[in-house]
Enzyme design. Structure first.
Site, PDB file in Angstrom:
ATOM      1  N   SER B 147      -5.521 -11.309  -0.122  1.00 49.72           N
ATOM      2  CA  SER B 147      -6.011 -11.117   1.246  1.00 49.72           C
ATOM      3  C   SER B 147      -6.180 -12.481   1.917  1.00 49.72           C
ATOM      4  CB  SER B 147      -7.311 -10.305   1.218  1.00 49.72           C
ATOM      5  OG  SER B 147      -7.605  -9.823   2.493  1.00 49.72           O
ATOM      6  N   ASP B 223      -3.717   0.605   2.066  1.00 53.51           N
ATOM      7  CA  ASP B 223      -4.598  -0.519   2.394  1.00 53.51           C
ATOM      8  C   ASP B 223      -5.017  -0.384   3.852  1.00 53.51           C
ATOM      9  OD1 ASP B 223      -5.494  -3.099   3.262  1.00 53.51           O
ATOM     10  OD2 ASP B 223      -4.404  -4.029   1.606  1.00 53.51           O
ATOM     11  N   HIS B 256      -6.912  -1.765  -0.919  1.00 54.34           N
ATOM     12  CA  HIS B 256      -6.977  -3.227  -0.759  1.00 54.34           C
ATOM     13  C   HIS B 256      -7.721  -3.925  -1.885  1.00 54.34           C
ATOM     14  CE1 HIS B 256      -6.589  -6.821   1.682  1.00 54.34           C
ATOM     15  NE2 HIS B 256      -7.886  -7.060   1.633  1.00 54.34           N
TER      16      HIS B 256
END
Lengths: 277, 277
Positions: B147, B223, B256
């Site tokens: 991320s 996600d 995620h």
């Protein structure tokens, strides 16, 4: 069984359920990893994992990485909570008593007896709920656990061999009648009669009840609780005298916690998979 | 480099270090997994892992299970913190700004510039400290991240190809100049001049700087940040136009978080191991 979270993992699904327990009189949470085969509806061998003092279903689910190995073997992995919980549930400020420290038995003493009925919950109510809701093969359920949960796994398997068909443990409390954690908990939950305590002591049970199969235990030798609380040699002797086939693996340098558990999780999952097929 | 904790894992040792950073002007913590080969003093390939918003070194160390794969490949695994921290370090109440949200760059704006010098810390000071203290092979250091840390991995590799010899990412922010997280952080840390922002945007950098090797990205399609923040297709297009060989694996059903990361950690570790040998 209300689904409160889910996440895809290793081709399967990590779920957390919440349900009202008639046995404990509380809401209980339980983490369940479903391999792909279970998502497709095939009956799967299932491993219960009982956690140690201060833990819930969360630590092993997030830090033990059972999902990788459960996916490989097509096993459902069930991580129940370590006790009933709630504002109306008896508790104690000590880390080794009360909520998160049930020792996985049915308490007979007050104020504990109202909710602390974990043996009935884990050997009757929860398996039935899981078999009803999920493709859990009730003829292929094994149990393992860590520390207090290793005590739970050993004693619940030995006391309920029709429920649990394989058993292993990480750093278990093996002889609770002879260690401070066990003596404190048994006196509080079961009362002063030590003959009752012995029916919840793996070292005694393996002699009185025997075990139909073999048993795997992993133990770190840098574990701070080794000598005073865990005493794996007591269980080794009891198994040898009872003619029960124990594999006791003593690992130099490993401590009591999740890096140790994760290091040997693959071996435990394979052990159960081979015995539950 | 003061050792503040250690635990044996997979035949190696999971350590956490604390040290005073001249670059950030703060104490910094850093987790390091040492495989057996490193404990025995052999120079080892080394993978840096940069974590995402709200995280520290702790989540990937405990929930991503890098130790199993690092042990298999004889790699050192380094998880730095996500920002400088402390009572005297600028911060913001938002989760996506300030402490644990450095975006891995050198801030030029106040009050951030005093401590938020993460690019210099990660590409110069920390590698030098590690090479000095541990058998880190400085010619075999790779970088990956998740991320915001995926953004960090991509941009630091592209900006410092002499430091990092392989690169991969889990669900990275690929085009920060075109997403809310990136635009907010860049304006605060770098000021209003968007031409400066572009020098920290992987989609721009891969065209201007190129990349000597190939790149691996895994991305879950469940996600929640996929469309608005992560935009892997922007990076796919930029790599294709730049003639850089990208492997972009889009995984239906994965979200995620750490179950996603753990599911593909083995593949990333092998990817780097093969390229750092």
């Amino acid at each position: 069984m209300k689904l409160i979270s889910k996440a895809k993992a290793f081709g399967g699904e990590q779920r957390v359920y919440r349900h009202q327990s008639k046995v404990t009189g509380t809401e209980m949470e339980c983490a369940v990893f479903m391999p792909r085969q279970a998502l497709e509806g095939f009956l799967c061998p299932t491993l219960f994992y009982l956690s140690g003092l201060t833990c819930s279903w969360e630590e092993v689910t997030m830090q033990g990485l059972p999902q990788m190995h459960a996916a490989k073997h097509g096993m459902i992995f069930v991580a129940p909570d370590t006790s009933p919980r709630g504002d109306n549930v008896a508790d104690d400020s000590a880390y080794d008593l009360g909520q998160a420290a049930s020792f996985y038995l049915n308490a007979s003493e007050q104020p504990w007896a109202d909710h602390y009925q974990m043996e009935d919950y884990l050997t009757s109510e929860l398996p039935a709920l899981l078999v009803d809701a999920l493709p859990v093969d009730e003829d292929a359920i094994g149990i393992c656990g860590h520390s207090m949960g290793g005590h739970g796994a050993l004693t619940l398997a030995l006391r309920h061999p029709s429920v649990f068909h394989s058993v292993s443990a990480f750093a278990p409390i093996t002889n609770p009648c002879a260690c401070p954690w066990g003596r404190k908990a048994f006196e509080v939950y079961l009362g002063a009669d030590e003959s009752l305590w012995q029916t919840h002591d793996a070292c005694v049970l393996v002699g009185t009840a025997g075990w139909k199969g073999d048993i795997l235990i992993d133990q770190g030798l840098a574990d701070e609780y080794l000598e005073e609380q865990l005493k794996p040699w007591a269980f080794e002797k009891a198994c040898r005298e009872a003619g029960v086939d124990l594999t006791l693996r003593l690992h130099g340098g490993y401590d009591h916690y999740y890096h140790f558990i994760a290091s040997f999780m693959a071996d435990h999952m394979e052990w159960h998979a081979l015995r539950l097929e």
